[in-house]
Design a protein around this motif. Structure first.
Motif, PDB file in Angstrom:
ATOM      1  N   VAL A   5      -4.303   4.528   8.884  1.00  0.00           N
ATOM      2  CA  VAL A   5      -4.298   3.412   8.266  1.00  0.00           C
ATOM      3  C   VAL A   5      -2.847   2.682   8.443  1.00  0.00           C
ATOM      4  O   VAL A   5      -2.508   1.669   8.720  1.00  0.00           O
ATOM      5  N   GLN A   6      -1.888   3.670   8.112  1.00  0.00           N
ATOM      6  CA  GLN A   6      -0.297   3.272   8.301  1.00  0.00           C
ATOM      7  C   GLN A   6      -0.025   2.509   9.462  1.00  0.00           C
ATOM      8  O   GLN A   6       0.718   1.639   9.625  1.00  0.00           O
ATOM      9  N   ALA A  12       0.203  -5.031  13.692  1.00  0.00           N
ATOM     10  CA  ALA A  12       0.539  -6.282  13.012  1.00  0.00           C
ATOM     11  C   ALA A  12       2.055  -6.876  13.579  1.00  0.00           C
ATOM     12  O   ALA A  12       2.336  -7.979  13.935  1.00  0.00           O
ATOM     13  N   ARG A  16       3.069 -10.056  15.678  1.00  0.00           N
ATOM     14  CA  ARG A  16       4.136 -11.210  15.391  1.00  0.00           C
ATOM     15  C   ARG A  16       5.090 -11.146  16.413  1.00  0.00           C
ATOM     16  O   ARG A  16       5.564 -12.357  16.712  1.00  0.00           O
ATOM     17  N   GLY A 107       0.934  -3.482   0.654  1.00  0.00           N
ATOM     18  CA  GLY A 107       0.465  -3.426   2.054  1.00  0.00           C
ATOM     19  C   GLY A 107       1.449  -4.300   2.974  1.00  0.00           C
ATOM     20  O   GLY A 107       1.180  -4.876   4.052  1.00  0.00           O
ATOM     21  N   CYS A 108       2.502  -4.256   2.645  1.00  0.00           N
ATOM     22  CA  CYS A 108       3.580  -5.307   3.369  1.00  0.00           C
ATOM     23  C   CYS A 108       3.869  -4.666   4.590  1.00  0.00           C
ATOM     24  O   CYS A 108       4.138  -5.542   5.486  1.00  0.00           O
ATOM     25  N   ASP A 130       4.221  -0.227   0.292  1.00  0.00           N
ATOM     26  CA  ASP A 130       3.580   0.390   1.524  1.00  0.00           C
ATOM     27  C   ASP A 130       3.461   1.915   1.014  1.00  0.00           C
ATOM     28  O   ASP A 130       4.074   2.781   0.297  1.00  0.00           O
ATOM     29  N   LEU A 175      -1.746   2.603  -2.477  1.00  0.00           N
ATOM     30  CA  LEU A 175      -2.168   1.741  -3.513  1.00  0.00           C
ATOM     31  C   LEU A 175      -3.848   2.186  -3.939  1.00  0.00           C
ATOM     32  O   LEU A 175      -4.432   1.765  -4.753  1.00  0.00           O
TER      33      LEU A 175
HETATM   34  N1  SAM Z   1       0.632  -6.799   5.391  1.00  0.00           N
HETATM   35  C1  SAM Z   1       1.247  -6.447   6.811  1.00  0.00           C
HETATM   36  C2  SAM Z   1       1.273  -7.446   7.844  1.00  0.00           C
HETATM   37  O1  SAM Z   1       0.355  -8.217   7.723  1.00  0.00           O
HETATM   38  O2  SAM Z   1       2.095  -7.613   8.602  1.00  0.00           O
HETATM   39  C3  SAM Z   1       0.821  -5.076   7.315  1.00  0.00           C
HETATM   40  C4  SAM Z   1      -0.543  -4.924   7.753  1.00  0.00           C
HETATM   41  S1  SAM Z   1      -1.254  -3.586   8.376  1.00  0.00           S
HETATM   42  C5  SAM Z   1      -2.660  -3.983   9.219  1.00  0.00           C
HETATM   43  C6  SAM Z   1      -1.758  -2.786   6.890  1.00  0.00           C
HETATM   44  C7  SAM Z   1      -0.626  -2.259   5.973  1.00  0.00           C
HETATM   45  O3  SAM Z   1      -1.218  -1.721   4.669  1.00  0.00           O
HETATM   46  C8  SAM Z   1      -0.215  -0.904   6.579  1.00  0.00           C
HETATM   47  O4  SAM Z   1       1.420  -1.235   6.664  1.00  0.00           O
HETATM   48  C9  SAM Z   1      -0.716   0.327   5.606  1.00  0.00           C
HETATM   49  O5  SAM Z   1       0.324   1.276   5.595  1.00  0.00           O
HETATM   50  C10 SAM Z   1      -0.776  -0.519   4.372  1.00  0.00           C
HETATM   51  N2  SAM Z   1      -1.898   0.093   3.727  1.00  0.00           N
HETATM   52  C11 SAM Z   1      -3.088   0.109   3.824  1.00  0.00           C
HETATM   53  N3  SAM Z   1      -3.744   1.018   2.791  1.00  0.00           N
HETATM   54  C12 SAM Z   1      -2.628   1.358   1.979  1.00  0.00           C
HETATM   55  C13 SAM Z   1      -2.575   2.148   0.593  1.00  0.00           C
HETATM   56  N4  SAM Z   1      -3.451   2.715   0.210  1.00  0.00           N
HETATM   57  N5  SAM Z   1      -1.332   2.328   0.159  1.00  0.00           N
HETATM   58  C14 SAM Z   1      -0.276   1.570   0.699  1.00  0.00           C
HETATM   59  N6  SAM Z   1      -0.435   0.884   1.823  1.00  0.00           N
HETATM   60  C15 SAM Z   1      -1.421   1.046   2.442  1.00  0.00           C
END
Ligand code: SAM
Length: 326
Positions: A5-6, A12, A16, A107-108, A130, A175
């Motif tokens: 997931v990370q 993303a 960009r 989830g930045c 994140d 999260l």
């Molecule tokens: N929001 C950013 C963007 O749109 O550019 C990143 C989107 S990326 C698709 C999803 C992000 O959510 C990842 O950085 C991931 O690590 C974070 N994420 C997903 N589940 C998470 C969790 N349980 N705790 C912390 N971060 C999480």
């Protein structure tokens, strides 16, 4: 699973970078003029440049994907980015100058919109959250770049080694763990200031129970605010196979789950998770056709030839922007 997931953050970021390289972003009228995002391109290119030194592996992944991104993907990235920026701008303008306001990006990933925002708004406090690995990479890149370090006025915390400033915090947190998340938010932010929560492609990767608890607890904590969320929706029509195919493809290619894609599969169902709020949810095709001006569409058309307009429509009908106010 956490690692998989990370890593979606690299997609993303690649998207960009691709949209910036091809000229979709920044939008001169919407991001530069309306949101006053200066130096958007330079900030992202600097991040990419420094990322190369911090992690060649991540940089190569991002660079490869960015190089091969199709026009439909660039349109999608343009739309999601601009839509969130405009919703955020509307909230910040409504709060008005001279009032403290908080933005929390859950989830930045590698998102960098905090840089122009913090430079423009002296009463803004911004928190990026994140997984630890994402925060660690972001923290290193921001610190290793004299330009970004100076723009954010960063210092380094002795205890954690993470960077921060008086108005910007990076929080490493899972999260899915509500106790940990709420503890961090309670320690860093105030329930009394108007607060924007951003979730850009976060909730789709969380399980139903955990994401609902997160929404309820965060909305319960801040007395007033706005939740801006962007996510895929599976589709609710009986013959709509988009969500099922997307789920299968992600599972097969990456072992990645989107547990609620088919539960909150329409704009209405997605909005139903935000209880006691005034919600608007719009699919991205509708947003594109109703909110992007003819001049802006002409500018986009001049960047790349887009043959796959039907494909764009089908894709964008399966993503949404939600704004919930309370
Ligand atoms: N929001 C950013 C963007 O749109 O550019 C990143 C989107 S990326 C698709 C999803 C992000 O959510 C990842 O950085 C991931 O690590 C974070 N994420 C997903 N589940 C998470 C969790 N349980 N705790 C912390 N971060 C999480």
């Amino acid at each position: 699973m956490e690692r998989i997931v990370q890593q979606t953050d690299y997609d993303a970021l690649s998207c960009r970078i691709s949209a910036i390289s091809k000229g979709y972003l920044p939008s001169p009228s919407l991001q530069i003029e309306r949101c006053q995002y200066d130096g958007y391109r330079e900030i992202h290119m600097e991040y990419l440049r420094v990322l190369k030194g911090v992690s060649m592996k991540i940089y190569s992944k991002v660079y490869q994907v960015a190089k091969t991104s199709f026009p439909v993907m660039n349109y999608g990235t343009y739309l999601r980015t601009v839509a969130i920026d405009l919703a955020l701008d509307e909230f910040l303008k409504r709060v008005g100058d001279g009032r403290k306001v908080q933005v929390v990006n859950l989830g930045c990933g590698s998102d960098l919109r905090m840089i122009p925002l913090l430079r423009n708004l002296s009463d803004l406090f911004y928190v990026d959250v994140d997984y630890e690995r994402s925060i660690s990479v972001k923290s290193k890149v921001l610190w290793e770049s004299p330009m970004l370090r100076e723009m954010l006025d960063l210092k380094r915390e002795d205890s954690t080694g993470e960077v921060s400033s008086d108005r910007y915090k990076l929080v490493a947190c899972d999260l899915n763990r509500l106790d940990q998340t709420m503890q961090s938010l309670q320690a860093l932010t105030s329930p009394d200031y108007p607060t924007v929560i951003i979730t850009e492609c976060l909730l789709c990767y969380m399980r139903d129970r955990e994401s609902q608890q997160l929404i309820d607890s965060v909305m319960g904590f801040y007395k007033s605010g706005s939740w801006i969320s962007y996510d895929p929706i599976g589709g609710s029509a009986p013959d709509d196979r988009f969500g099922v195919i997307m789920q299968n493809n992600l599972k097969e290619s990456r072992n990645l789950d989107m547990p609620t894609l088919m539960i909150y599969n329409s704009t209405e169902r997605y909005a139903s998770r935000f209880h006691d709020a005034d919600t608007t949810a719009i699919d991205m095709w509708e947003l594109f056709t109703s909110q992007i001006s003819n001049e802006e569409c002409a500018r986009l058309r001049s960047l790349q030839f887009l043959d796959e307009i039907e494909e764009l429509k089908v894709m964008q009908k399966h993503y949404l922007l939600l704004v919930a106010r309370w």
